[in-house]
Design an enzyme around this catalytic site. Sequence first.
Site, PDB file in Angstrom:
ATOM      1  N   GLU A 235       0.836  -1.193   0.000  1.00  0.00           N
ATOM      2  CA  GLU A 235       0.000   0.000   0.000  1.00  0.00           C
ATOM      3  C   GLU A 235       0.878   1.252   0.000  1.00  0.00           C
ATOM      4  OE1 GLU A 235      -3.894   1.640   2.526  1.00  0.00           O
ATOM      5  OE2 GLU A 235      -2.647   0.017   3.312  1.00  0.00           O
TER       6      GLU A 235
ATOM      7  N   CYS B   9      -6.122  -3.592   2.074  1.00  0.00           N
ATOM      8  CA  CYS B   9      -5.818  -3.597   3.506  1.00  0.00           C
ATOM      9  C   CYS B   9      -7.060  -3.617   4.385  1.00  0.00           C
ATOM     10  CB  CYS B   9      -4.934  -2.405   3.854  1.00  0.00           C
ATOM     11  SG  CYS B   9      -4.055  -2.607   5.432  1.00  0.00           S
TER      12      CYS B   9
ATOM     13  N   LYS C  37      -9.208   3.522  -2.403  1.00  0.00           N
ATOM     14  CA  LYS C  37      -9.582   2.732  -1.236  1.00  0.00           C
ATOM     15  C   LYS C  37     -10.976   3.142  -0.757  1.00  0.00           C
ATOM     16  CE  LYS C  37      -7.403   1.093   3.073  1.00  0.00           C
ATOM     17  NZ  LYS C  37      -6.200   1.234   3.927  1.00  0.00           N
TER      18      LYS C  37
ATOM     19  N   SER D 130      21.868  -1.490  33.279  1.00  0.00           N
ATOM     20  CA  SER D 130      21.684  -1.423  34.730  1.00  0.00           C
ATOM     21  C   SER D 130      21.947  -2.737  35.446  1.00  0.00           C
ATOM     22  CB  SER D 130      20.254  -0.985  35.042  1.00  0.00           C
ATOM     23  OG  SER D 130      19.330  -1.997  34.675  1.00  0.00           O
TER      24      SER D 130
ATOM     25  N   GLY E 154      19.617  -5.018  35.216  1.00  0.00           N
ATOM     26  CA  GLY E 154      18.251  -5.520  35.355  1.00  0.00           C
ATOM     27  C   GLY E 154      17.765  -6.131  34.056  1.00  0.00           C
ATOM     28  N   ILE E 155      16.575  -6.720  34.103  1.00  0.00           N
ATOM     29  CA  ILE E 155      16.102  -7.503  32.963  1.00  0.00           C
ATOM     30  C   ILE E 155      15.676  -6.628  31.788  1.00  0.00           C
ATOM     31  CG2 ILE E 155      13.662  -7.664  33.621  1.00  0.00           C
ATOM     32  CD1 ILE E 155      13.958 -10.725  32.832  1.00  0.00           C
TER      33      ILE E 155
END
Length: 709
Positions: free
Chosen positions: A45, A175, A114, A359, A361-362
Amino acid sequence: MGHLITVATCSLNQWALDFKGNLTRILESIRIAKKRGATLRIGPELEITGYGCGDHFLEGDTFLHSWEVLGQILSSKEAEGMLLDVGMPVMHKNVKYNCRIIISNQKILLIRPKMFMANDGNYREPRWFTPWAKYRLTEEYHLPRMIQKITGQVTVPIGDAVISTHDSCVGVEMCEELFTPNSPHIGLSLDGVEIITNSSGSHHELRKLHTRVDLIKEATLKCGGIYLYANQQGCDGDRLYYDGCALIIINGQVVAQGSQFSIGDVEVITATIDLEDVRSFRYNCSRGFQASSAPSFQRIAADMALSDGQLQSNPMIRPTLIRTVFYHTPEEEISLGPACWLWDYLRRSKTSGFFLPLSGGIDSCATATIVASMCRLVVKSCAKGDKQTIADAKQVTGQSPESGYIPTDPQEFAHRIFHTCYMGTTNSSNETRSRAKDLAVTIGSYHIDLNMDTVVTAVQMLFTVVSGKTPAFRVHGGSDVENLALQNIQARLRMVLAYLLAQLLPWVRGRSGSLLVLGSANVDECLRGYFTKYDCSSADINPIGGISKADLRRFISYAQLAFDMPILESFLNATPTAELEPTTETYVQADEVDMGMTYDELTEFGRLRKVSNCGPYSMFTKLVHIWSDKMEIAEIAIKVKRFFFYYSINRHKMTTLTPAYHAESYSPDDNRFDLRPFLYNASWAWQFQKIDQAVLALEQRSDRDHAAE
């Protein structure tokens, strides 16, 4: 022998307003399709402009340059002998339309606008385009003079019609039209259209592909026919990643499927199909009765046949076999989608790499792992000899186009373009520092380990000098406001240091340019507002800002084995903590305790608020059914009210949220996706009173039920 045709659809990595690059990719896709024997090719598109132009669709220049590009396509040798379906905006009678241009042998056969606009979530098509409302009707469109000189045509049809070749009939569905209840493909198939094209700009969202594929398969399962689906692939210049997955389907069965994630610019899939299979599939009495009374479309003649005589006369050429649709797991989607998005952003921004505050961390771990995945994809693409990837890799690493450098090792490539830094304070632990360093070594990033206590102390002393007061942490007897302010000093200084290092580290390493700063706040923290405004969450882009904590944990668990990174297990076992407060024998800062809710609860709140469109009261009533087996009704009410209170007072943070990869349907990003206010009456007096009344009524009913027993 049947009636064999070869058709082609594609995924293109188009870029908003990159008319030169977009043209190159379109012509390359046509060239590949023709080389494979296809006589029909469709593209994504708005492929000429790129889908994500936004308010540039309001500019006359966008329409002018689109016609200029189409003129070059019409004049190209690649376009000869093929039926092409190309996307661009068109203005007709001073009204702007999102259109498909159907061309053949230097002639425009039809401009098909469209008819149904995407207008939810990330999409605002009615802001720029008007839907075509004259069903099964066409008008005359006066072509620009530059196009008249090429085609010899003054006017062409614009509207809702179909193309009739010597051997078949082709119709268009665009779409959003596929997702509507009364989709155009129903009427098209009943009127004898055998091939339906669908050109899309559909973005990636976790677990979304199943819905799209099911709808496309269903479109021909009842109606029969050949369905060609094209989609954009890549970062178009915004938060979305368009995830390709071009498809060719016949009678509800997939015969060709493109990749969902790729760092390549052009991907073409083709299939050889027997038209007689469509005709025999449609031999059904009930269908015949409906088709005989269905209204007709105007048929516009194309002086060509889609079938090739050589295919019919060669007994060795057979129709493409049916195949099973391939789906990535959500963990694989996280490893691939944001990685491809990062690569597009990096190479197109002309920067020298990434900088990430790591850090231990996760969340920052997940961000770093996605960068590692990106490096793996680049090396893999280079090993296949992709010229564009090799050229881009040279550019981002500062190599000249003539150099022989080609990335062959993900860690080596990461060391050139990925920079990480652990910004420790006296509140940081040895565990997080060690995890950050070990992860950096595993990935190969250029890593810095520093302490910023002197900078933090300097700011605190400055405040004491100007105010005459010295704030203290809560564990040292300070108030809540002092405690929060002292945490925020650390967080905001990390942002300042991150941008300093991002600007100067390439210079330190003898290179030019600067680095893109990566953020690492997940979607649940953003929803709750559990981050400091203008801290490390303030970055250039954020690959995990649309991903939940639970999905990130699943991704890390997957990557531990898939990427052979044992270090990731230590991140999975760590308690999420900001490490902004002093640790004592009786107190260790923990995210979920600080927030007053778990990450899983936040995910539930987010889905009900955004996907189910719940306010406080309706959210409470739904959660009574979902959670009443694990907590008291009064506790559910408390949690709902707590969520909406913090959501309200922190909503202003969404106005400055780092642009993040969109991956989740409950993203709180207020730029386009979540259009809600940022100044609320956080007491929610009416709504919360309604909840309290419901709690009382439910508890009284429960008491009566127990008494009756």
